[in-house]
Design an enzyme around this catalytic site. Structure first.
Site, mmCIF file in Angstrom:
data_model
loop_
_atom_site.group_PDB
_atom_site.id
_atom_site.type_symbol
_atom_site.label_atom_id
_atom_site.label_comp_id
_atom_site.label_asym_id
_atom_site.label_seq_id
_atom_site.Cartn_x
_atom_site.Cartn_y
_atom_site.Cartn_z
ATOM 1 N N HIS A 178 0.813 -1.224 0.000
ATOM 2 C CA HIS A 178 0.000 0.000 0.000
ATOM 3 C C HIS A 178 0.843 1.269 0.000
ATOM 4 C CE1 HIS A 178 -4.031 -1.789 0.618
ATOM 5 N NE2 HIS A 178 -3.277 -2.807 0.981
ATOM 6 N N ASP A 387 3.230 9.441 -0.970
ATOM 7 C CA ASP A 387 2.033 8.717 -0.543
ATOM 8 C C ASP A 387 1.811 7.596 -1.549
ATOM 9 O OD1 ASP A 387 -0.239 8.137 0.896
ATOM 10 O OD2 ASP A 387 -0.941 10.216 0.951
HETATM 11 C C1 GDG Z 1 -2.190 3.640 3.133
HETATM 12 C C2 GDG Z 1 -1.174 4.375 2.255
HETATM 13 C C3 GDG Z 1 -2.872 4.357 0.406
HETATM 14 C C4 GDG Z 1 -8.967 9.534 7.424
HETATM 15 N N1 GDG Z 1 -9.338 10.340 8.399
HETATM 16 C C5 GDG Z 1 -10.574 10.007 8.749
HETATM 17 C C6 GDG Z 1 -10.981 8.963 7.954
HETATM 18 N N2 GDG Z 1 -9.961 8.674 7.143
HETATM 19 C C7 GDG Z 1 -9.959 7.620 6.126
HETATM 20 C C8 GDG Z 1 -10.088 8.258 4.775
HETATM 21 C C9 GDG Z 1 -9.359 7.251 3.890
HETATM 22 C C10 GDG Z 1 -8.324 6.677 4.824
HETATM 23 O O1 GDG Z 1 -8.723 6.941 6.130
HETATM 24 C C11 GDG Z 1 -6.935 7.282 4.598
HETATM 25 O O2 GDG Z 1 -6.404 6.719 3.473
HETATM 26 P P1 GDG Z 1 -5.085 7.250 2.755
HETATM 27 O O3 GDG Z 1 -4.994 6.620 1.439
HETATM 28 O O4 GDG Z 1 -5.175 8.724 2.629
HETATM 29 O O5 GDG Z 1 -3.837 6.953 3.734
HETATM 30 P P2 GDG Z 1 -3.237 5.738 4.682
HETATM 31 O O6 GDG Z 1 -4.105 5.449 5.816
HETATM 32 O O7 GDG Z 1 -1.874 6.200 5.017
HETATM 33 O O8 GDG Z 1 -3.169 4.448 3.772
HETATM 34 C C12 GDG Z 1 -1.918 5.226 1.223
HETATM 35 C C13 GDG Z 1 -3.746 3.525 1.325
HETATM 36 O O9 GDG Z 1 -2.985 2.783 2.256
HETATM 37 C C14 GDG Z 1 -4.591 2.539 0.524
HETATM 38 O O10 GDG Z 1 -3.810 1.663 -0.186
HETATM 39 O O11 GDG Z 1 -3.682 5.189 -0.383
HETATM 40 O O12 GDG Z 1 -1.003 5.857 0.362
HETATM 41 O O13 GDG Z 1 -0.316 5.182 3.030
HETATM 42 O O14 GDG Z 1 -10.235 6.256 3.471
HETATM 43 O O15 GDG Z 1 -11.420 8.429 4.472
HETATM 44 N N3 GDG Z 1 -12.204 8.413 8.069
HETATM 45 C C15 GDG Z 1 -13.046 8.927 8.991
HETATM 46 N N4 GDG Z 1 -12.687 9.936 9.818
HETATM 47 C C16 GDG Z 1 -11.486 10.508 9.727
HETATM 48 O O16 GDG Z 1 -11.186 11.423 10.478
HETATM 49 N N5 GDG Z 1 -14.257 8.400 9.099
#
Ligand code: GDG
Length: 740
Positions: A178, A387
């Site tokens: 990821h 990212d």
């Molecule tokens: C890893 C990789 C890759 C966030 N804050 C809240 C919340 N979220 C949810 C978002 C989104 C998820 O969390 C964050 O996803 P990201 O992709 O931005 O980042 P990572 O957690 O670091 O994920 C990344 C991912 O894996 C998938 O392969 O994209 O690059 O680092 O879904 O919506 N949800 C709620 N409240 C929050 O305050 N409900």
């Protein structure tokens, strides 16, 4: 099974963390969904799988991972739910600290995100990483049932695929990373043993997936450098199997986000936000607290915007939500303080009585509030320094039901590769960020709509379901190809057929190539001398009056004669330029004009200078350029140039040809090759047992000369006109030993 093309009965997922946090309630345990990207994706997927009438997937998804906050004495039955069978892995505190906090988050996370100065290289961490991966392996192996598909996720479990493979060779295994996979220049900072273990560990899967083409290419390059395995069109040829590496950009559950905007609680939350804004524009961001997310740079970019665009003062607010994460780690605590003081400084500098430019919230948002903010924001400011993908960018676009928002996205996020319609910026360039914010705020409604609609169309189509489903079908596609190849792999049954045929025959001929076939490849050709027990075997085979053993090689005649001094074998040197029968002198088979050599030698010498580590081998009839000791991709680039240079020469000398071998290219007369040599030696004599073994492209000529019923064997796991494969020289020698 999920669809007709994915023939698994049960999905088994392994990730570091189970998708729930558990809190004690009066009635037992409450399972609360974690906020990570993977969890969001798989939960959506599981809902779809269950509601899909066609799917026929009756089994629950098995999820193996760490259960936070669960006392060890609580049995899994107490927290199971109707969607998952949760399989907790228990690690003691010290092991978890070193495996998770140490190797995973103090080394792999910063390194793979190009923060190499944050890395801690501690051998104890690596041992813990291995140990923890082995515990995951135990758990999965003990519950494995034929028909399971094992899907391993992320950087915490990179050794796991190979560990499972060793225990369950036939299991379908997918691995998905990821986070970014870094370039070799960064990956090579890992000690050699660690990086080899990581690469080999991932190659235990059938399919290795990444978010982008670039990460895939980085991985392939690291595999080549760490193992020397070859790769053709994203298929890696390991010692005994093929493995595919490819890009599978993760999507979101588009409709879940898009449709959520009309939920009652979202509409209510949105109304509150709009009211609080009082006509101001809203810039929004949400991410976990992490140095990769570019939080400080984002604030500085917004500050530059305020500095450069005074006309927007009092007309815009930046709502920056930071979700607590790894909050007990010193580096993160320090980062949080810096963010808070920067927010304070900006607000101190620009606030008025009625306007605060930055609203900073350090908390996790409920889903409805998140969607409402996505929906109500005029600009999403997403500026990670690195990212893997960034799902927030995609979720924001999905929630833009009125298409009036603009996405500003860092070029360092994997998502940038798919979201061209965003305003793509470099997060370190404050001025560029400032300009992008101004451009976004001033963009015409028509343009905003066009940009958002194009992205929405793509996101609706390439969603989390097509992502998972594409991953599964690609796994089975590669497994199909493995099966086609493995029917050619010499096994017990083929061996016994060969032995029977050998024993029934009285007039046999065996063609054996030398390098890579009887001896393993080494750094310098002169060091690849024959082992005593191999020579004994050749002597025994050739001593049988029913046998004729031919050593057929590209090597020069003196080297071959030295290796097989007193063995009664026929030697074919330089691909057939020279032949020597037992107790006879060498015969030169062709008389060709060799005046071309001087000009070719000059060209090759130039390439030796331009590609360090390569060298020229001069033989009687040919010249060869070896590149086995150099970086493969670079050598291949030079090889193309060399071929261009040589093609001019060949155009004027139709007798010459370029012969490509294993990490060597040879220029020789086209009047002889292994096919001609082998055909001449076979003549029209009726051999009732024919065997030919070789390891590289030049041996394909040899195989072509063989009758259909011959036992033709390619050493190494790659496509060939030969009927069979063996993985390495040791296996070929074992096979030859079983013949007599
Ligand atoms: C890893 C990789 C890759 C966030 N804050 C809240 C919340 N979220 C949810 C978002 C989104 C998820 O969390 C964050 O996803 P990201 O992709 O931005 O980042 P990572 O957690 O670091 O994920 C990344 C991912 O894996 C998938 O392969 O994209 O690059 O680092 O879904 O919506 N949800 C709620 N409240 C929050 O305050 N409900």
């Amino acid at each position: 099974m999920y669809s007709k093309e994915h023939p698994f009965r049960r999905l088994v997922i392994a990730s570091y963390r189970l998708p729930f946090k558990f809190t004690r309630t009066t009635s037992g345990f409450k399972a609360v969904q974690n906020s990570g990207g993977l969890v969001s994706a798989v939960l959506s997927l599981s809902e779809r799988m269950r509601s899909d009438q066609e799917a026929g997937m009756t089994e629950k998804i098995v999820w193996t991972g760490i259960a936070d906050n669960i006392p060890v004495d609580v049995a899994p039955a107490e927290w199971e739910n109707d969607r998952f069978d949760l399989e907790p892995v228990r690690l003691n505190r010290k092991l978890n600290d070193q495996f998770y906090g140490g190797f995973s988050n103090d080394l792999i996370w910063p390194l793979f995100h190009y923060f190499s100065t944050y890395c801690i290289f501690n051998p104890a961490y690596f041992e813990a990483y291995r140990e923890a991966n082995a515990l995951f392996c135990e758990q999965i192996v003990s519950r494995y049932r034929p028909g399971d598909y094992i899907w391993v996720h992320d950087y915490h479990l990179m050794l796991l695929p190979q560990m499972i493979r060793e225990r369950i060779p036939e299991a379908p295994i997918g691995f998905f990373l990821h986070i970014p996979f870094p370039s070799f220049e960064v990956f090579r900072l890992l000690p050699r043993i660690w990086r080899e273990a990581i690469v080999q560990g991932m190659l235990g899967a059938d399919l290795v997936g990444f978010h982008t083409h670039d990460y895939t290419q980085h991985f392939i390059k690291c595999v080549k450098r760490a193992t020397g395995f070859e790769c053709h069109q994203n298929v890696l040829f390991t010692a005994d199997r093929i493995v595919k590496a490819d890009a599978f950009p993760i999507g979101i559950d588009y409709h879940k986000f898009h449709d959520a905007t009309s939920l009652h609680e979202v509409v209510a939350a949105r109304a509150k936000i709009v009211h609080a804004l009082g006509g101001q524009k809203l810039v929004f961001s949400v991410d976990r607290l992490d140095y990769t997310k570019g939080l400080l740079l984002r604030l500085q970019g917004f500050e530059a915007f305020l500095e450069e665009h005074a006309e927007w003062h009092t007309r815009v607010t930046f709502n920056m939500v930071v979700v607590p994460s790894r909050a007990n780690i010193e580096k993160y605590k320090k980062m949080k303080k810096e963010i808070e003081s920067t927010v304070g400084r900006i607000n101190g500098k620009y606030s008025t009585l009625s306007w605060r430019p930055v609203i900073y919230q350090y908390k996790s948002l409920p889903f409805a509030e998140l969607v409402a903010l996505y929906n109500a924001s005029d600009v999403a400011l997403i500026t990670p320094l690195r990212d893997g993908m960034n799902l927030v960018a995609k979720e924001y676009v999905a929630c833009q039901t009125e298409q009036k928002g603009v996405l500003i996205l860092s070029e360092m996020a994997g998502a940038a590769a798919e979201m061209n319609e965003a305003l793509i910026i470099n997060p370190a360039d404050h001025h560029e960020v400032a300009c992008a914010i101004a451009t976004a705020l001033e963009m015409s409604p028509v343009e905003k709509e066009a940009r958002i609609l194009r992205m929405q169309e793509r996101l609706a189509h390439c969603n989390v379901f097509t992502w998972a489903s594409g991953f599964f079908s690609q796994t089975y596609e590669i497994i199909g190809r493995q099966k086609q190849l493995s029917v050619r792999l010499v096994n017990r049954e083929i061996t016994s057929r060969m032995v029977q045929s050998y024993q029934a025959a009285s007039h046999r001929i065996l063609f054996l190539d030398y390098d890579g076939t009887l001896v393993s490849l080494v750094r310098r050709p002169e060091l690849a001398t024959i082992q005593k027990n191999t020579l004994d075997l050749i002597r025994r085979l050739s001593a049988d009056p029913c046998n004729r053993v031919v050593i057929i090689s590209g090597r020069d005649k003196d080297f071959l004669q030295q290796q097989f001094q007193d063995a009664p074998v026929t030697l074919v040197a330089e691909h057939g330029y020279f032949v020597k029968h037992p107790d006879k002198d060498w015969i030169r088979t062709v008389r060709a004009d060799e005046s071309w050599k001087e000009s070719v030698r000059q060209i090759l010498a130039e390439y030796v200078n331009r590609c360090a580590g390569t060298f020229i081998e001069e033989k009687s009839g040919s010249l060869a350029w070896h590149y086995r000791n150099t970086e493969l991709d670079f050598a291949q680039l030079r090889l193309h140039e060399l071929q261009d240079d040589l093609s001019e020469l060949i155009r004027h000398n139709s007798d010459l040809e370029i012969l490509e071998g294993h990490k060597v290219v040879e220029i020789k007369s086209r009047r002889y090759n292994k096919r001609v040599a082998a055909a001449t030696l076979m003549g029209n004599r009726n051999f009732d047992f024919v065997l030919a073994a070789g390891d590289d492209k030049t041996d394909e000529f040899l195989f072509q000369a063989m009758p259909a019923e011959a036992f033709t064997i390619r050493v190494g796991f790659c496509p060939s006109v030969a009927r069979f494969n063996v993985p390495n020289p040791a296996m070929l020698l074992k096979l030859l030993r079983s013949l007599n």
